[in-house]
Write a protein that holds these residues in place. Structure first.
Motif, PDB file in Angstrom:
ATOM      1  N   THR A 210      -5.340 -19.971  18.383  1.00  0.00           N
ATOM      2  CA  THR A 210      -4.755 -18.706  18.399  1.00  0.00           C
ATOM      3  C   THR A 210      -3.525 -18.400  17.635  1.00  0.00           C
ATOM      4  O   THR A 210      -3.251 -17.553  16.874  1.00  0.00           O
ATOM      5  CB  THR A 210      -4.137 -18.317  19.912  1.00  0.00           C
ATOM      6  N   PRO A 211      -2.467 -19.285  17.681  1.00  0.00           N
ATOM      7  CA  PRO A 211      -1.179 -18.979  16.798  1.00  0.00           C
ATOM      8  C   PRO A 211      -1.375 -19.108  15.293  1.00  0.00           C
ATOM      9  O   PRO A 211      -0.765 -18.167  14.643  1.00  0.00           O
ATOM     10  CB  PRO A 211      -0.393 -20.546  16.936  1.00  0.00           C
ATOM     11  N   THR A 212      -2.583 -19.807  14.742  1.00  0.00           N
ATOM     12  CA  THR A 212      -2.759 -19.834  13.411  1.00  0.00           C
ATOM     13  C   THR A 212      -3.544 -18.525  13.115  1.00  0.00           C
ATOM     14  O   THR A 212      -3.232 -17.898  12.036  1.00  0.00           O
ATOM     15  CB  THR A 212      -3.862 -20.976  12.907  1.00  0.00           C
ATOM     16  N   LEU A 213      -4.615 -18.166  13.951  1.00  0.00           N
ATOM     17  CA  LEU A 213      -4.976 -16.779  13.568  1.00  0.00           C
ATOM     18  C   LEU A 213      -4.199 -15.767  13.818  1.00  0.00           C
ATOM     19  O   LEU A 213      -4.289 -14.790  12.878  1.00  0.00           O
ATOM     20  CB  LEU A 213      -6.337 -16.648  14.600  1.00  0.00           C
ATOM     21  N   ILE A 214      -3.121 -15.378  14.661  1.00  0.00           N
ATOM     22  CA  ILE A 214      -2.138 -14.450  14.646  1.00  0.00           C
ATOM     23  C   ILE A 214      -1.420 -14.557  13.572  1.00  0.00           C
ATOM     24  O   ILE A 214      -1.216 -13.496  12.904  1.00  0.00           O
ATOM     25  CB  ILE A 214      -1.343 -14.865  15.856  1.00  0.00           C
ATOM     26  N   GLN A 215      -0.903 -15.534  13.120  1.00  0.00           N
ATOM     27  CA  GLN A 215       0.148 -15.658  11.850  1.00  0.00           C
ATOM     28  C   GLN A 215      -0.866 -15.159  10.654  1.00  0.00           C
ATOM     29  O   GLN A 215      -0.206 -14.327   9.642  1.00  0.00           O
ATOM     30  CB  GLN A 215       0.336 -17.052  11.742  1.00  0.00           C
ATOM     31  N   GLN A 216      -2.133 -15.456  10.423  1.00  0.00           N
ATOM     32  CA  GLN A 216      -2.933 -15.250   9.265  1.00  0.00           C
ATOM     33  C   GLN A 216      -3.076 -13.555   9.196  1.00  0.00           C
ATOM     34  O   GLN A 216      -3.170 -12.870   8.408  1.00  0.00           O
ATOM     35  CB  GLN A 216      -3.967 -15.929   9.141  1.00  0.00           C
ATOM     36  N   ILE A 217      -3.619 -13.188  10.693  1.00  0.00           N
ATOM     37  CA  ILE A 217      -3.975 -11.620  10.337  1.00  0.00           C
ATOM     38  C   ILE A 217      -2.777 -10.935  10.304  1.00  0.00           C
ATOM     39  O   ILE A 217      -2.844  -9.716   9.575  1.00  0.00           O
ATOM     40  CB  ILE A 217      -4.413 -11.280  11.827  1.00  0.00           C
ATOM     41  N   ASP A 218      -1.550 -11.095  11.033  1.00  0.00           N
ATOM     42  CA  ASP A 218      -0.311 -10.348  10.735  1.00  0.00           C
ATOM     43  C   ASP A 218       0.367 -10.201   9.208  1.00  0.00           C
ATOM     44  O   ASP A 218       0.643  -9.353   8.723  1.00  0.00           O
ATOM     45  CB  ASP A 218       0.764 -10.911  11.375  1.00  0.00           C
ATOM     46  N   GLU A 219       0.009 -11.509   8.703  1.00  0.00           N
ATOM     47  CA  GLU A 219       0.346 -11.473   7.155  1.00  0.00           C
ATOM     48  C   GLU A 219      -0.499 -10.724   6.586  1.00  0.00           C
ATOM     49  O   GLU A 219       0.026  -9.841   5.527  1.00  0.00           O
ATOM     50  CB  GLU A 219       0.042 -13.135   6.726  1.00  0.00           C
ATOM     51  N   TYR A 220      -1.787 -10.834   6.642  1.00  0.00           N
ATOM     52  CA  TYR A 220      -2.599  -9.864   5.884  1.00  0.00           C
ATOM     53  C   TYR A 220      -2.577  -8.375   6.203  1.00  0.00           C
ATOM     54  O   TYR A 220      -2.296  -7.553   5.274  1.00  0.00           O
ATOM     55  CB  TYR A 220      -4.333 -10.019   6.223  1.00  0.00           C
ATOM     56  N   LEU A 221      -2.640  -7.821   7.474  1.00  0.00           N
ATOM     57  CA  LEU A 221      -1.867  -6.581   7.587  1.00  0.00           C
ATOM     58  C   LEU A 221      -0.790  -6.082   6.927  1.00  0.00           C
ATOM     59  O   LEU A 221      -0.731  -4.907   6.660  1.00  0.00           O
ATOM     60  CB  LEU A 221      -2.100  -6.306   9.077  1.00  0.00           C
ATOM     61  N   ALA A 222       0.243  -6.997   7.024  1.00  0.00           N
ATOM     62  CA  ALA A 222       1.678  -6.686   6.490  1.00  0.00           C
ATOM     63  C   ALA A 222       1.302  -6.299   4.896  1.00  0.00           C
ATOM     64  O   ALA A 222       1.896  -5.050   4.303  1.00  0.00           O
ATOM     65  CB  ALA A 222       2.460  -7.580   6.576  1.00  0.00           C
ATOM     66  N   GLU A 223       0.550  -7.084   4.181  1.00  0.00           N
ATOM     67  CA  GLU A 223       0.347  -6.920   2.809  1.00  0.00           C
ATOM     68  C   GLU A 223      -0.599  -5.625   2.629  1.00  0.00           C
ATOM     69  O   GLU A 223      -0.460  -5.033   1.620  1.00  0.00           O
ATOM     70  CB  GLU A 223      -0.419  -8.183   2.319  1.00  0.00           C
ATOM     71  N   LEU A 224      -1.576  -5.333   3.617  1.00  0.00           N
ATOM     72  CA  LEU A 224      -2.185  -4.134   3.463  1.00  0.00           C
ATOM     73  C   LEU A 224      -1.695  -2.798   3.460  1.00  0.00           C
ATOM     74  O   LEU A 224      -1.804  -2.194   2.877  1.00  0.00           O
ATOM     75  CB  LEU A 224      -3.566  -4.313   4.447  1.00  0.00           C
ATOM     76  N   LYS A 225      -0.705  -3.000   4.490  1.00  0.00           N
ATOM     77  CA  LYS A 225       0.079  -1.628   4.654  1.00  0.00           C
ATOM     78  C   LYS A 225       1.228  -1.296   3.659  1.00  0.00           C
ATOM     79  O   LYS A 225       1.735  -0.246   3.410  1.00  0.00           O
ATOM     80  CB  LYS A 225       0.738  -1.843   5.978  1.00  0.00           C
ATOM     81  N   SER A 226       1.633  -2.444   3.087  1.00  0.00           N
ATOM     82  CA  SER A 226       2.622  -2.266   2.085  1.00  0.00           C
ATOM     83  C   SER A 226       1.965  -1.588   0.752  1.00  0.00           C
ATOM     84  O   SER A 226       2.577  -1.146  -0.013  1.00  0.00           O
ATOM     85  CB  SER A 226       3.392  -3.652   1.418  1.00  0.00           C
ATOM     86  N   ASP A 227       0.943  -1.792   0.512  1.00  0.00           N
ATOM     87  CA  ASP A 227      -0.079  -1.292  -0.459  1.00  0.00           C
ATOM     88  C   ASP A 227      -0.395   0.144   0.143  1.00  0.00           C
ATOM     89  O   ASP A 227      -1.669   0.082   0.485  1.00  0.00           O
ATOM     90  CB  ASP A 227      -1.017  -2.101  -1.009  1.00  0.00           C
ATOM     91  N   GLU A 228       0.087   1.118   0.051  1.00  0.00           N
ATOM     92  CA  GLU A 228      -0.440   2.479   0.737  1.00  0.00           C
ATOM     93  C   GLU A 228      -1.607   2.936   0.084  1.00  0.00           C
ATOM     94  O   GLU A 228      -2.583   3.398   0.952  1.00  0.00           O
ATOM     95  CB  GLU A 228       0.741   3.767   0.454  1.00  0.00           C
ATOM     96  N   LYS A 229      -1.891   2.786  -0.924  1.00  0.00           N
ATOM     97  CA  LYS A 229      -3.179   3.383  -1.690  1.00  0.00           C
ATOM     98  C   LYS A 229      -4.326   2.603  -1.076  1.00  0.00           C
ATOM     99  O   LYS A 229      -5.499   3.071  -0.714  1.00  0.00           O
ATOM    100  CB  LYS A 229      -3.086   3.319  -3.403  1.00  0.00           C
ATOM    101  N   ALA A 230      -4.334   1.277  -1.104  1.00  0.00           N
ATOM    102  CA  ALA A 230      -5.295   0.445  -0.715  1.00  0.00           C
ATOM    103  C   ALA A 230      -5.591   0.537   0.828  1.00  0.00           C
ATOM    104  O   ALA A 230      -6.969   0.753   1.029  1.00  0.00           O
ATOM    105  CB  ALA A 230      -4.832  -1.026  -0.907  1.00  0.00           C
ATOM    106  N   TYR A 231      -4.473   0.924   1.600  1.00  0.00           N
ATOM    107  CA  TYR A 231      -4.694   1.051   3.315  1.00  0.00           C
ATOM    108  C   TYR A 231      -5.142   2.297   3.432  1.00  0.00           C
ATOM    109  O   TYR A 231      -6.299   2.380   4.121  1.00  0.00           O
ATOM    110  CB  TYR A 231      -3.029   0.915   3.631  1.00  0.00           C
ATOM    111  N   ASN A 232      -4.948   3.428   2.656  1.00  0.00           N
ATOM    112  CA  ASN A 232      -5.414   4.737   2.692  1.00  0.00           C
ATOM    113  C   ASN A 232      -6.990   4.682   2.459  1.00  0.00           C
ATOM    114  O   ASN A 232      -7.616   5.509   2.914  1.00  0.00           O
ATOM    115  CB  ASN A 232      -4.831   5.861   1.934  1.00  0.00           C
ATOM    116  N   GLU A 233      -7.359   4.083   1.121  1.00  0.00           N
ATOM    117  CA  GLU A 233      -8.685   3.917   0.976  1.00  0.00           C
ATOM    118  C   GLU A 233      -9.516   3.364   2.003  1.00  0.00           C
ATOM    119  O   GLU A 233     -10.816   3.714   2.191  1.00  0.00           O
ATOM    120  CB  GLU A 233      -8.824   3.237  -0.348  1.00  0.00           C
ATOM    121  N   LEU A 234      -8.914   2.254   2.559  1.00  0.00           N
ATOM    122  CA  LEU A 234      -9.804   1.737   3.680  1.00  0.00           C
ATOM    123  C   LEU A 234     -10.071   2.400   4.665  1.00  0.00           C
ATOM    124  O   LEU A 234     -11.311   2.445   5.206  1.00  0.00           O
ATOM    125  CB  LEU A 234      -8.881   0.394   4.105  1.00  0.00           C
TER     126      LEU A 234
END
Length: 621
Positions: A210-234
């Protein structure tokens, strides 16, 4: 060559060790997540696949119902649950990551648009078990005292299907699911909105992964939301919300600016009007409050005058009632003296057998006490081998046939009854003045009872005054209060027919012994009836009945029990609890009060208990 082989093996082992096997729970909730032709699909599945590629996960999808997946997550049978609403209650059971992929809220779908919670009253509502939106709606309906029939379904799609087929009136779904699917079932989305939540990923608590999965998922979502175009396209691929850059002509820009300026001026004018309206409204409200205050003052004065007039009328009626009551009491005193004189004459008639009906009453009394019928009252009976004689006076005796052997308790009971009748006969010879008749007869009965069982007689004397006070407090007239007092004095007179060894037994009574004790109210009532004291007899007979109907001798319940008997029941129990008995020590007054409160409504009449506790408090003060 060997060195190259070793390096390749180490790299393979390292890759195997670093790869994480992840079980991901998915359920039917398109477009977020679903299983289509055996293949996992949806927004959350695409996100999982990208994270698996980035962090080298070995993903295994587990498809089941939403409720079953929650159970599997709790049992650590899966590692990740997709598209789950975050709530504080769920956070107590599961771990959650910190970033949400989506925001969502609950809506209702039906054939007609639902615009108010009150339209859901007494409706059939399809819900997914343990769904956060369904839980929130249930709570809201309960808070508004609205009821509904809840029909559990596997998923949101089944809920829409039930409503379309007419097997449910409404279904609860997420806003996203409703927007994309309600029209397929010819259903309308209601305007009632509830339970806005973040849709996150959930994990089992205390799992090593669980700790590893939470850290990796939050890291991915933070990067995704920082790229507004990629996030809106998804989001656009699944929700139809793609944000595209479009060319805006200059003339349209100037038009929009002009419209904006006009709108601002309109808003400013509107605000000025609102300010003036608020000021005027405030002045009108203040004036209205002053008028209401004056009206309330006049109304209060009118009510006070009315109350004063009613109080004067009530006092006048009370004085009139007191005068009538005094006249009634004086008349009743004279009648009571005549009744007691008649009672002695009737007892004399029983003893000399001149009245067959009264003789039958004596036989009935003895039958209750001994379960025998072979008893006669004769003149100058002689002893013989086939009978027992109990002397009533110099000329009369009770004679019992010896066809069946009498037990010692039966003989003692008969002897006691004979003593009682003999005492009554002797008392009549000595009593001359009518005014003293009632008191002396009762004292003789109590003395007889004291000789048979001393603590019962003292107990009766204590009850008498308290009984009268309580009767008056409950609104009974003085005549009835006096009757309750007399009844309290003789309420246990029937115990003369019960073996005193049973009455004074220090331990628990057997079932047979208890049954013998239970007849004492009936025996006492029969004795008092023979003395012409029918009203007192009625009170005595039912003083062991319980308010819940579990008493004796007839199992009467509530208002079926005479109020006088209910009064005697409470005071009898209180005095018994606060007095030493052969089988236990006395309780304190406080302990006895708690027992009365505890049994109010079951053993005792709550109204009588409340009045008695007030009486105790007054006497203590």
């Amino acid at each position: 060559m060997k060195r190259t082989t070793v390096i390749l093996m180490l790299l393979a082992i390292n890759c195997f060790v670093l790869s994480i096997h992840v079980k991901v729970g998915i359920y039917s909730n398109p477009p977020q997540v679903d299983l289509v032709d055996g293949k996992p699909m949806g927004l959350y599945v695409e996100a999982i696949e990208k994270m698996a590629q980035k962090y080298d996960w070995n993903v295994e999808y587990v498809y089941d119902s939403f409720a079953n997946l929650l159970d599997k997550l709790l049992k650590k049978e899966i590692d990740i649950m997709t598209s789950i609403a975050y709530t504080e209650e769920r956070a107590k059971l599961y771990a959650f990551n910190n970033h949400a992929l989506l925001l969502n809220w609950g809506v209702v779908c039906s054939r007609q648009v639902v615009t108010s919670l009150f339209q859901l009253d007494k409706k059939r509502i399809a819900v997914v078990p343990r769904d956060v939106y369904a839980t929130a709606l249930r709570k809201m309906l309960t808070e508004f005292n609205l009821t509904a029939e809840y029909i559990e379904v596997l998923d949101y799609g089944h809920g829409l299907k039930l409503v379309k087929e007419g097997n449910a009136d409404v279904t609860v779904v997420s806003r996203i699911f409703a927007v994309l699917n309600a029209s397929k079932y010819d259903l309308q989305i209601g305007t009632v909105v509830f339970s806005p939540v973040e849709l996150r990923f959930a994990f089992p608590k205390d799992s090593e992964k669980t700790p590893t999965l939470i850290q990796q998922i939050d890291e991915y979502l933070a990067e995704l939301k920082s790229d507004e175009k990629a996030y809106n396209e998804l989001l656009g691929r699944y929700l139809g919300t793609v944000v595209e850059k479009r060319f805006i002509p200059k003339w349209l820009v100037w038009l929009l600016i002009g419209l904006g300026a006009a709108g601002f001026l309109l808003w400013l004018w509107n605000r000025t009007l609102e300010s003036a309206v608020r000021k005027r409204t405030k002045e009108l409200n203040e004036a209205l409050k002053e008028l209401e205050a004056s009206s309330e003052e006049i109304r209060a004065m009118n009510q006070q005058l009315t109350a004063t007039n009613e109080e004067l009328e009530a006092q006048s009626e009370e004085l009139k009632a007191v005068n009538e009551e005094l006249e009634k009491v004086l008349g009743q005193l004279e009648k009571s003296l005549e009744r007691f004189t008649d009672s002695l004459d009737k007892i004399s008639n029983v003893i000399i057998c001149e009245d067959e009906e009264l003789e039958d009453q004596i036989k009935s009394l003895i039958k209750i006490a001994l379960d025998r019928e072979d008893v006669e009252i004769v003149k100058a009976a002689k002893n013989d081998e086939n009978s027992l004689r109990f002397k009533l006076g110099k000329d009369f005796s009770l004679v019992v046939n010896r066809s069946e052997n009498l037990t010692i308790p039966q003989i003692e009971a008969l002897n006691t009854l004979a003593k009682l009748l003999r005492i009554l006969l002797e008392v009549r010879e000595y009593l001359k003045e009518k005014e003293e008749f009632s008191k002396k007869v009762i004292n003789v009965l109590l003395e007889t009872l004291r000789l048979h069982e001393s603590h019962t007689a003292e107990h009766a004397k204590r009850l008498a005054e308290f009984s009268k006070q309580l009767a008056l407090k409950l609104g009974l007239d003085r005549e009835k209060a006096e009757l309750v007092g007399w009844a309290a004095l003789v309420h246990d007179i029937g115990k003369l027919a019960v073996d005193k060894d049973i009455l004074n037994k220090p331990g628990t009574l057997t079932k047979e012994e208890y049954e013998k004790v239970k007849v004492h109210p009936v025996i006492g009532a029969e004795l008092l009836k023979m003395g012409g004291l029918e009203e007192i007899a009625r009170i005595v007979k039912y003083h062991h009945e319980r308010y819940d109907g579990n008493g004796y001798p007839e199992g009467l319940k509530g208002e079926e029990i005479p109020i006088e008997s209910r009064i005697l029941c409470v005071i009898d129990a209180f005095d018994a609890m606060t007095s030493d008995r052969p089988y236990r020590k006395a309780m304190t007054v406080e302990q006895a009060v708690e027992e009365l409160k505890k049994n109010s409504g079951t053993q005792f009449d709550p109204k009588v208990v409340e009045a008695f506790l007030e009486l105790i408090k007054q006497n203590t003060q």
